[in-house]
Design an enzyme around this catalytic site. Structure first.
Site, mmCIF file in Angstrom:
data_model
loop_
_atom_site.group_PDB
_atom_site.id
_atom_site.type_symbol
_atom_site.label_atom_id
_atom_site.label_comp_id
_atom_site.label_asym_id
_atom_site.label_seq_id
_atom_site.Cartn_x
_atom_site.Cartn_y
_atom_site.Cartn_z
ATOM 1 N N ASP A 11 0.865 -1.172 0.000
ATOM 2 C CA ASP A 11 0.000 0.000 0.000
ATOM 3 C C ASP A 11 0.903 1.223 0.000
ATOM 4 O OD1 ASP A 11 -2.219 1.652 0.132
ATOM 5 O OD2 ASP A 11 -2.513 1.393 2.286
ATOM 6 N N SER A 12 0.323 2.381 -0.232
ATOM 7 C CA SER A 12 1.108 3.602 -0.191
ATOM 8 C C SER A 12 1.450 4.008 1.238
ATOM 9 C CB SER A 12 0.345 4.739 -0.874
ATOM 10 O OG SER A 12 -0.871 4.997 -0.195
ATOM 11 N N TYR A 43 -1.183 8.010 -3.006
ATOM 12 C CA TYR A 43 -1.368 7.652 -4.403
ATOM 13 C C TYR A 43 -2.642 8.297 -4.991
ATOM 14 C CZ TYR A 43 2.134 3.837 -4.407
ATOM 15 O OH TYR A 43 3.297 3.094 -4.361
ATOM 16 N N GLY A 44 -3.629 8.542 -4.139
ATOM 17 C CA GLY A 44 -4.957 8.947 -4.604
ATOM 18 C C GLY A 44 -4.996 10.105 -5.575
ATOM 19 N N CYS A 74 -4.171 -1.356 -1.896
ATOM 20 C CA CYS A 74 -4.356 0.072 -2.147
ATOM 21 C C CYS A 74 -5.443 0.167 -3.201
ATOM 22 C CB CYS A 74 -3.055 0.710 -2.637
ATOM 23 S SG CYS A 74 -3.249 2.393 -3.274
ATOM 24 N N ASN A 75 -6.550 0.805 -2.861
ATOM 25 C CA ASN A 75 -7.654 0.863 -3.811
ATOM 26 C C ASN A 75 -7.284 1.614 -5.071
ATOM 27 O OD1 ASN A 75 -10.662 -0.023 -2.752
ATOM 28 N ND2 ASN A 75 -9.236 0.318 -1.082
ATOM 29 N N THR A 76 -6.507 2.687 -4.941
ATOM 30 C CA THR A 76 -6.122 3.447 -6.128
ATOM 31 C C THR A 76 -5.277 2.597 -7.060
ATOM 32 O OG1 THR A 76 -6.160 5.496 -4.833
ATOM 33 C CG2 THR A 76 -4.995 5.546 -6.938
ATOM 34 N N GLU A 154 -3.775 8.465 8.858
ATOM 35 C CA GLU A 154 -2.318 8.473 8.987
ATOM 36 C C GLU A 154 -1.872 9.212 10.250
ATOM 37 O OE1 GLU A 154 0.115 7.139 7.137
ATOM 38 O OE2 GLU A 154 -1.066 6.307 5.488
ATOM 39 N N CYS A 188 -11.145 2.521 0.503
ATOM 40 C CA CYS A 188 -9.721 2.787 0.700
ATOM 41 C C CYS A 188 -9.338 2.033 1.963
ATOM 42 C CB CYS A 188 -9.455 4.284 0.858
ATOM 43 S SG CYS A 188 -7.751 4.680 1.337
ATOM 44 N N THR A 189 -8.180 1.408 1.965
ATOM 45 C CA THR A 189 -7.836 0.563 3.107
ATOM 46 C C THR A 189 -7.578 1.360 4.381
ATOM 47 O OG1 THR A 189 -5.574 0.503 2.223
ATOM 48 C CG2 THR A 189 -6.981 -1.411 1.811
ATOM 49 N N HIS A 190 -7.437 2.675 4.268
ATOM 50 C CA HIS A 190 -7.364 3.501 5.473
ATOM 51 C C HIS A 190 -8.729 3.627 6.156
ATOM 52 C CE1 HIS A 190 -3.684 4.861 3.449
ATOM 53 N NE2 HIS A 190 -3.288 5.394 4.582
#
Length: 269
Positions: A11-12, A43-44, A74-76, A154, A188-190
């Site tokens: 992931d980013s 990345y988004g 990472c969804n993006t 984050e 989004c994984t966040h």
């Protein structure tokens, strides 16, 4: 691939640890190798071309370490780069969180009216709309860019007044109306880190789809025949492209169940 090889995840940033945590719960015998591309996050907002280049580089790094499957957490990147990674490594079992999340949404929604909270890049790609349509025609999918959710996660701000205010800014116009939306995909994984606040905003009639849990389920199916031996110790190894000490500190605070978090390796892609 040898069964004792780890599953690679990238992931980013820290959000993909929601996927790692879900996999650890479901498949504790599996070894996981997690790469966070902190030097180039987020990345988004970036172009599909740039995200694809970053994602292929991350995949090349993990494959070079030896992995038996690769999860694009990472969804993006999953939305725009999965095909390029598959072309680069055609023999490698590969899955992305967008396909898993779409499958979860189709299963969760009775009305077919689905809201996806995601990054700008994921919404721009329309990957969720296409993935859901492949599984169930006639769904109404509304993708809402929620870029500040990533920053909140984050920074460790996962609930409270600030999170609720930002969530209302993005999503209240949808859920305050009587539109029949009955499913909110955390695209989004966040975003699963913000799930309590998002669930309160959406209301009791809306089901939340956690892409991390859906990805864990899909990975179990993908690994049939490649599963780690039953009773294996498993484990989680972390690599970051920047600020490894800060990454470890935030990861320990947000993911206390991942008690394997120790020293994070620093690497360049």
């Amino acid at each position: 691939m040898p069964k004792h090889y780890p599953v690679g995840i990238f992931d980013s940033g820290i959000g993909g640890l929601t996927v790692a945590a879900a996999i650890r719960r479901a498949m504790p015998a599996e070894k996981l190798l997690y790469l966070a591309d902190l030097a180039r996050q987020p990345y988004g907002p970036k172009s599909p071309r740039t995200v694809t280049r970053y994602a292929v580089q991350a995949a090349e790094f993990l494959v070079g370490r030896g992995v038996k499957a690769l999860v694009v957490a990472c969804n993006t990147a999953s939305a725009v780069a999965l095909e390029a990674i598959a072309e680069r490594f055609p023999e490698l079992p590969l899955l992305g969180v967008v396909e898993a999340g779409a499958a979860g949404a189709v299963a969760a929604s009775a009305s077919g009216r689905i809201v996806v909270a995601a990054t700008e890049g994921t919404c721009r790609s329309q990957a969720y709309e296409r993935a859901i349509a492949r599984r169930r025609g006639g769904c109404r999918v509304t993708c809402v860019p929620c870029p500040l959710f990533v920053s909140l996660a984050e920074e460790g701000l996962t609930d409270g007044a600030i999170v609720e205010s930002v969530a209302r800014h993005y999503l209240a116009p949808l859920f305050d109306r009587l539109g029949g939306d009955d499913c909110l995909v955390l695209g989004c994984t966040h975003f699963p880190l913000l799930a309590p606040a998002l669930a309160r905003l959406a209301g009791p009639g809306v089901r939340l789809v956690d892409c991390a849990e859906a990805t864990s389920t899909m990975l179990a199916e993908t690994l049939r025949g490649l599963e780690a031996p039953v009773g294996g110790a498993g484990g989680l190894s972390l690599i970051a492209t920047d600020a490894p000490e800060r990454f470890a500190r935030i990861a320990r605070r947000l993911f206390p169940s991942l008690d394997e978090i120790g020293t994070v390796e620093l690497a360049d892609l």
